[in-house]
Design an enzyme around this catalytic site. Sequence first.
Site, short mmCIF file in Angstrom:
data_model
loop_
_atom_site.label_atom_id
_atom_site.label_comp_id
_atom_site.label_asym_id
_atom_site.label_seq_id
_atom_site.Cartn_x
_atom_site.Cartn_y
_atom_site.Cartn_z
N HIS A 196 3.49 0.13 10.24
CA HIS A 196 2.68 0.80 9.22
C HIS A 196 1.55 -0.11 8.58
O HIS A 196 1.26 -1.15 8.91
CB HIS A 196 3.65 1.20 7.93
CG HIS A 196 4.12 0.07 7.23
ND1 HIS A 196 5.25 -0.61 7.63
CD2 HIS A 196 3.45 -0.53 6.25
CE1 HIS A 196 5.46 -1.58 6.70
NE2 HIS A 196 4.48 -1.57 5.82
N GLU A 233 -2.65 -6.11 1.36
CA GLU A 233 -1.81 -6.10 0.49
C GLU A 233 -1.95 -7.84 0.13
O GLU A 233 -1.81 -8.14 -1.25
CB GLU A 233 -0.35 -6.03 0.68
CG GLU A 233 0.00 -4.39 0.97
CD GLU A 233 1.29 -3.97 0.65
OE1 GLU A 233 2.23 -4.56 1.35
OE2 GLU A 233 1.50 -3.27 -0.18
N HIS A 285 1.37 -4.10 9.20
CA HIS A 285 2.82 -4.84 8.98
C HIS A 285 3.67 -4.30 10.23
O HIS A 285 4.05 -3.11 10.38
CB HIS A 285 3.45 -4.24 7.78
CG HIS A 285 3.00 -5.01 6.40
ND1 HIS A 285 3.04 -4.46 5.18
CD2 HIS A 285 1.93 -6.10 6.55
CE1 HIS A 285 2.11 -5.30 4.41
NE2 HIS A 285 1.54 -6.19 5.00
N HIS A 293 3.55 7.92 2.06
CA HIS A 293 2.96 6.64 1.42
C HIS A 293 2.21 5.82 2.53
O HIS A 293 1.32 5.04 2.06
CB HIS A 293 4.14 5.65 1.10
CG HIS A 293 4.99 6.41 0.06
ND1 HIS A 293 4.77 5.91 -1.33
CD2 HIS A 293 5.85 7.27 0.10
CE1 HIS A 293 5.73 6.81 -1.98
NE2 HIS A 293 6.12 7.58 -1.43
N THR A 327 7.44 -4.67 0.06
CA THR A 327 6.47 -4.37 -0.98
C THR A 327 6.45 -2.92 -1.51
O THR A 327 5.34 -2.62 -2.18
CB THR A 327 4.88 -4.77 -0.61
OG1 THR A 327 4.79 -3.81 0.56
CG2 THR A 327 4.57 -5.94 0.15
N THR A 328 7.60 -2.57 -1.30
CA THR A 328 7.94 -1.02 -2.03
C THR A 328 9.38 -1.08 -2.24
O THR A 328 10.12 -1.96 -1.91
CB THR A 328 7.78 -0.22 -0.85
OG1 THR A 328 7.79 1.00 -1.35
CG2 THR A 328 8.71 -0.18 0.44
N HIS A 357 -1.49 -0.51 5.36
CA HIS A 357 -1.94 -0.42 3.91
C HIS A 357 -3.39 -0.56 3.82
O HIS A 357 -3.98 -1.25 4.70
CB HIS A 357 -1.52 -1.73 3.12
CG HIS A 357 0.12 -1.71 3.02
ND1 HIS A 357 0.88 -1.05 2.07
CD2 HIS A 357 0.93 -2.22 3.96
CE1 HIS A 357 2.17 -1.46 2.39
NE2 HIS A 357 2.05 -2.02 3.42
N1 LIG Z 1 5.32 -3.29 3.33
S1 LIG Z 1 6.80 -2.74 3.39
O1 LIG Z 1 7.35 -3.13 4.75
O2 LIG Z 1 7.68 -3.23 2.31
C1 LIG Z 1 6.68 -0.94 3.35
C2 LIG Z 1 5.99 -0.35 2.37
F1 LIG Z 1 5.07 -1.21 1.57
C3 LIG Z 1 5.94 0.86 2.31
F2 LIG Z 1 5.32 1.60 1.40
C4 LIG Z 1 6.72 1.84 3.15
S2 LIG Z 1 6.76 3.57 2.96
C5 LIG Z 1 7.43 3.76 1.36
C6 LIG Z 1 8.88 3.68 1.54
C7 LIG Z 1 9.46 4.86 2.26
C8 LIG Z 1 9.06 6.19 1.73
C9 LIG Z 1 9.71 7.13 2.78
C10 LIG Z 1 10.31 6.94 3.81
C11 LIG Z 1 10.79 8.35 4.52
O3 LIG Z 1 10.45 9.23 4.06
O4 LIG Z 1 11.21 7.83 5.68
C12 LIG Z 1 10.65 5.78 4.13
C13 LIG Z 1 10.17 4.54 3.47
C14 LIG Z 1 7.57 1.13 4.11
F3 LIG Z 1 8.35 2.12 4.98
C15 LIG Z 1 7.57 -0.29 4.30
N2 LIG Z 1 8.41 -0.73 5.43
C16 LIG Z 1 9.68 -0.23 5.50
C17 LIG Z 1 10.48 -0.50 4.06
C18 LIG Z 1 11.91 0.29 3.92
C19 LIG Z 1 12.96 -0.02 4.75
C20 LIG Z 1 13.15 -1.67 5.58
C21 LIG Z 1 12.75 -1.32 6.96
C22 LIG Z 1 11.44 -0.78 7.36
C23 LIG Z 1 10.32 -1.19 6.68
ZN LIG Z 2 3.89 -2.93 4.41
#
Ligand SMILES: NS(=O)(=O)c1c(F)c(F)c(SCCc2ccc(C(=O)O)cc2)c(F)c1NC1CCCCCCC1
Ligand SMILES: [Zn+2]
Length: 246
Positions: free
Chosen positions: A92, A104, A117, A66, A187-188, A94
């Site tokens: 990460h 975003e 972020h 993603h 946001t996910t 976007h």
């Molecule tokens: N903007 S955000 O911070 O909400 C965000 C996104 F928009 C994101 F799109 C993501 S990645 C999508 C979620 C995901 C998918 C796969 C895996 C894996 O295979 O390890 C892990 C996560 C993503 F990782 C994050 N941030 C993560 C949210 C998941 C857990 C909370 C702490 C880490 C931050």
């Molecule tokens: Zn993010």
Amino acid sequence: VLFPRAPWSPALREWDSRYPDCGGAMQSPININTAETVFSPQLRPIQLAGYSLSSKEMLKLKNNGHTVVLELPELLAIAGGYAQQYKAVQLHLHWGSPSGPGSEHTVDNHRFPAEIHVVHYNTKYDNFKEAMVHPDGLAVLGAFLGCSALTLVLPLADEEVFVPGFNIAGLLPANLNLYFQYNGSLTTPACYQTVKWTVFNQTVQLSQDQISLLVTTLRGDDDSPLQNNFRGVQKLHGRHVLASFQ
Ligand SMILES: NS(=O)(=O)c1c(F)c(F)c(SCCc2ccc(C(=O)O)cc2)c(F)c1NC1CCCCCCC1
Ligand SMILES: [Zn+2]
């Protein structure tokens, strides 16, 4: 996997049915309407501690299908600007596509080329999995990526690579005093409404070729180009966005 693969088409409303928080009243991202932000002089400059990593530290950079994620040691912490202490989890990005921007958050409905972020969790909880379900659990520092020269190491490989440590603060604006702050969510899915968001006003500069390299090199889950991985803006539902400046 923490969350099932989040489908990126903002039109899909299925998030709300499977993840009730995604339909909540404190969702992110949002459009920041600067005419309606509330100047809050009590907001102190954001201070970063431990962000300058030695090149002896190896950091995992992975494409999780993603986004591109740089896992961060808990050495990195927010030392000012928040009432409690938060430690880093990961950062990460976007982004958009060759045909359009992909931040975003938007400011006065302007969407920036990309957004970084840096995710942190409140150290009063044992770890981020525990923290992310509590209202004061997470703090995300967001910065807009513009277009000019910046050396940002990005995984050209599909899965994961290790990169030597560097000064992570270099991925954030030089001026950490000018920011917006509001209560929002991931946001996910599962869209937990547990994030105190800081969105810096100054953009970080990236070279155009690095932005285009980013949006064309990374591959998504079904090996399609990983592009436009941003969620649509969400309603404020009466929330106020604070500004550390006038
Ligand atoms: N903007 S955000 O911070 O909400 C965000 C996104 F928009 C994101 F799109 C993501 S990645 C999508 C979620 C995901 C998918 C796969 C895996 C894996 O295979 O390890 C892990 C996560 C993503 F990782 C994050 N941030 C993560 C949210 C998941 C857990 C909370 C702490 C880490 C931050
Ligand atoms: Zn993010």
